[in-house]
Write an enzyme that holds these catalytic residues in place. Structure first.
Site, short mmCIF file in Angstrom:
data_model
loop_
_atom_site.label_atom_id
_atom_site.label_comp_id
_atom_site.label_asym_id
_atom_site.label_seq_id
_atom_site.Cartn_x
_atom_site.Cartn_y
_atom_site.Cartn_z
N LYS A 110 -11.01 -9.96 -5.40
CA LYS A 110 -10.02 -8.93 -5.46
C LYS A 110 -10.62 -7.57 -5.11
O LYS A 110 -10.07 -6.96 -4.25
CB LYS A 110 -9.40 -8.41 -7.16
CG LYS A 110 -8.13 -7.60 -7.20
CD LYS A 110 -7.45 -7.73 -8.23
CE LYS A 110 -8.04 -7.43 -9.44
NZ LYS A 110 -8.03 -6.05 -9.68
N SER A 111 -11.86 -7.33 -5.25
CA SER A 111 -12.47 -6.10 -4.93
C SER A 111 -12.60 -5.99 -3.34
O SER A 111 -12.59 -4.99 -2.90
CB SER A 111 -13.78 -6.02 -5.49
OG SER A 111 -14.04 -6.02 -7.10
N ARG A 121 -10.90 -3.91 -0.33
CA ARG A 121 -11.63 -3.16 0.69
C ARG A 121 -11.49 -3.65 1.96
O ARG A 121 -11.53 -2.82 3.00
CB ARG A 121 -13.09 -3.19 0.17
CG ARG A 121 -13.56 -2.51 -1.11
CD ARG A 121 -14.94 -3.08 -1.79
NE ARG A 121 -15.06 -1.94 -2.70
CZ ARG A 121 -14.87 -2.12 -3.92
NH1 ARG A 121 -13.92 -2.84 -4.49
NH2 ARG A 121 -15.38 -1.31 -5.07
N GLY A 132 -5.72 -0.26 -10.38
CA GLY A 132 -6.75 0.84 -10.44
C GLY A 132 -7.66 1.05 -9.49
O GLY A 132 -7.74 1.86 -8.79
N ARG A 170 -3.99 5.40 -16.97
CA ARG A 170 -5.39 5.27 -16.68
C ARG A 170 -6.00 6.51 -16.28
O ARG A 170 -5.22 7.31 -15.54
CB ARG A 170 -5.72 4.28 -15.66
CG ARG A 170 -5.13 2.84 -16.26
CD ARG A 170 -5.45 1.75 -15.42
NE ARG A 170 -7.14 1.48 -15.17
CZ ARG A 170 -7.44 0.45 -14.70
NH1 ARG A 170 -6.87 -0.34 -13.97
NH2 ARG A 170 -8.90 0.24 -14.64
N SER A 192 -19.56 2.78 -12.40
CA SER A 192 -18.41 2.66 -12.11
C SER A 192 -18.24 2.37 -10.56
O SER A 192 -18.35 3.55 -9.85
CB SER A 192 -17.11 3.57 -12.43
OG SER A 192 -16.04 3.46 -11.72
N GLN A 219 -15.91 1.89 -8.85
CA GLN A 219 -14.30 2.74 -8.21
C GLN A 219 -14.80 4.07 -8.06
O GLN A 219 -14.61 4.69 -7.03
CB GLN A 219 -13.30 2.64 -9.17
CG GLN A 219 -13.00 1.22 -9.17
CD GLN A 219 -11.79 0.98 -10.52
OE1 GLN A 219 -11.32 1.95 -11.05
NE2 GLN A 219 -11.27 -0.24 -10.28
N ASP A 259 -15.21 -7.13 -16.07
CA ASP A 259 -13.68 -7.76 -16.24
C ASP A 259 -13.83 -8.87 -16.97
O ASP A 259 -12.63 -9.55 -17.51
CB ASP A 259 -13.12 -7.87 -15.09
CG ASP A 259 -12.83 -6.29 -14.07
OD1 ASP A 259 -12.72 -5.47 -14.72
OD2 ASP A 259 -12.94 -6.62 -12.91
N ARG A 272 -8.51 -2.87 -23.55
CA ARG A 272 -8.82 -4.14 -23.41
C ARG A 272 -9.70 -4.46 -24.97
O ARG A 272 -9.49 -5.55 -25.52
CB ARG A 272 -9.60 -4.59 -22.32
CG ARG A 272 -8.74 -5.06 -21.26
CD ARG A 272 -9.70 -5.75 -20.24
NE ARG A 272 -8.67 -5.95 -19.08
CZ ARG A 272 -8.89 -6.10 -17.90
NH1 ARG A 272 -10.25 -5.80 -17.56
NH2 ARG A 272 -8.19 -6.28 -17.07
#
Ligand code: S3P
Length: 442
Positions: A27-28, A32, A100, A128, A174, A176, A326, A357
């Site tokens: 997914k990451s 990208r 996110g 978030r 992070s 992100q 995750d 979570r």
């Protein structure tokens, strides 16, 4: 979400899981891949893209900013962007759904262009925290035209005519935050530097280098310093997306806890900044053999043979959290079946994921009759036979949904979740793949 659109699902005790399966694309890297396609002129081909809802939302946002995106076959896509510095102002709000990563990385991209855009998403995304992204972007010149209370979506950003390069120390590990600053730094004149005291996943840095940007990474203790020279001409190059280790985690743990299981999960990305779960499961006595280590598109990947195992409880250090951030929900499931106690340390970031979570995992464990305790930022799980028989509220969180379905494959009584629809954000073929291995869902 209205109750009519909920799709409950039950998992019940299954026979041995057998066979071979490949988890969907990472997914990451998939997010990208679309973003780099947007910022590159000349057409970027993508192979193995995750066609999950989160990634498709990012693709849609790229279209709204001027990219032409075409699907050529399963996982095969091409993106022809307007290129760095030439994004179009979107007419409508950019709706990132549950994503996110998509929204935060795109804030870096849009916030460094002289255009205005509205960022929004579903009820989970609207909860978030976004200040972690808005703070560095403000330093770079981005104007936050509007934001909901507490720095949340919907957010309207307007980029400056000239972006200021900065040196930024990320306040939490992070990828992100790091990526949003680096992507904004791409359109700044001069050197943008990000320093992180704990290393987070490095896909953005690797892809910047892959697309020809002048980026250097220096290891500093447990952390990294990344220096990026802005305003490069990005060179169109293909992206090959390896299988997502965060998704592979579900069949892997399912095989470990379901008696008699013996299966192979193919092509799993082995990037050391993503493989904390494998380290932990092996420490717990999980029989996971690396069958064929090879290179795929700049990442090491491997086929993993996984056999049902007698797991034991372990102490998982806080320093490992960024490399498996995750994976704690599914690790908690493995811990529930292990002999003895497992302590997972330093989980504060879990409170701000697709759901809280830490709370959602604790509620699921409680529903299944598993003894556990939250002490500060640590989660303790007392393993043993798992009674099951519980109903889990997934809170718009795909990983909570999949984790407790996996639990139900080996618990004494079935586990039921309120909504399986959310699984499509990251693992659209989860049910079919797991059923193909022998999992019993209804
Ligand atoms: C991601 C980074 C992580 C992770 C998320 C994907 C990324 O978030 O939880 O699923 O692709 O950069 P944080 O950067 O907030 O830890």
């Amino acid at each position: 979400m209205s109750t009519q659109s909920l799709a409950p699902l039950t998992a019940r005790r299954s026979g041995p899981l057998r066979g071979r399966a490949r988890a969907p694309g990472d997914k990451s890297i998939s997010h990208r891949a679309f973003l780099f396609g947007l910022l590159t002129r000349g057409g970027v081909e993508i192979h193995g893209l995750l066609e999950g809802e989160d990634v498709l939302r990012t693709g849609q946002a790229c279209r709204q900013l001027g990219a032409e995106i075409v699907q050529h076959g399963p996982g095969r896509w091409s993106v022809r962007g307007p290129g760095l510095g030439a994004l179009l102002a979107p007419r409508d709000a950019l709706d990132f759904g549950n994503a996110g990563t998509g929204s935060r990385l795109m804030m870096g991209v849009v916030g460094s262009h002289p255009i205005q855009a509205t960022f929004d998403g579903d009820a989970s995304l609207r909860k978030r925290p976004m200040r972690r992204i808005l703070d560095p972007l403000r330093q770079m010149g981005t104007q936050v035209v509007a934001e909901a209370e507490g720095g949340r979506c919907p957010i309207i950003l307007r980029g400056p005519d000239a972006v200021s390069p900065i040196l930024y120390r990320t306040p939490v590990a992070s990828a992100q935050i790091k990526s949003a600053v680096l992507l904004a730094g791409l359109n700044a004149r001069g050197l943008t530097t990000v320093i992180e005291t704990e290393a987070s996943r490095d896909h953005t840095e690797k892809m910047l280098a892959h697309f020809g940007a002048d980026v250097s990474v220096t290891v500093e203790g447990d952390g990294r310093r990344i220096d990026l020279v802005g305003q490069p001409t990005l060179v169109a190059r293909p992206v090959h997306v390896p299988a997502d280790p965060s998704s592979a985690a579900f069949p892997i743990v399912a095989a470990l806890i379901t008696p008699g299981s013996d299966l192979v999960v193919e092509g799993v990305m082995m990037n050391p900044l993503r493989s904390g779960l494998l380290t932990t499961l092996r420490e717990m006595g999980g029989r996971i053999d690396t069958l064929e280590l090879r290179d795929e598109g700049g990442e090491q990947v491997a086929d993993l043979r996984v056999r049902a195992s007698d797991l034991i409880g372990v102490d998982v250090p806080a320093a490992r959290a960024p490399s498996m951030i995750d994976e704690y929900p599914i690790l908690a499931v493995a811990a529930a079946f292990a002999k003895g106690a497992t302590r997972m340390r330093g989980l504060h970031e879990l409170r701000v994921k697709e759901s809280d979570r830490l709370a959602a995992v604790a509620a699921g464990l409680a529903a299944a009759g598993v003894a556990h305790e939250i002490v500060g930022d640590d989660l303790m799980v007392e393993g043993g036979p798992v009674p099951g028989g519980g109903f889990v509220e997934t809170k718009l969180d795909h990983r909570i949904a999949m984790s407790f379905l996996v639990m139900g494959l080996a618990s004494e009584a079935p586990m039921r979740i309120d909504d399986s629809a959310t699984i499509a954000t990251s693992f659209p073929n989860f049910r079919a793949l797991m059923e193909g291995l022998g999992a019993a869902f209804e």
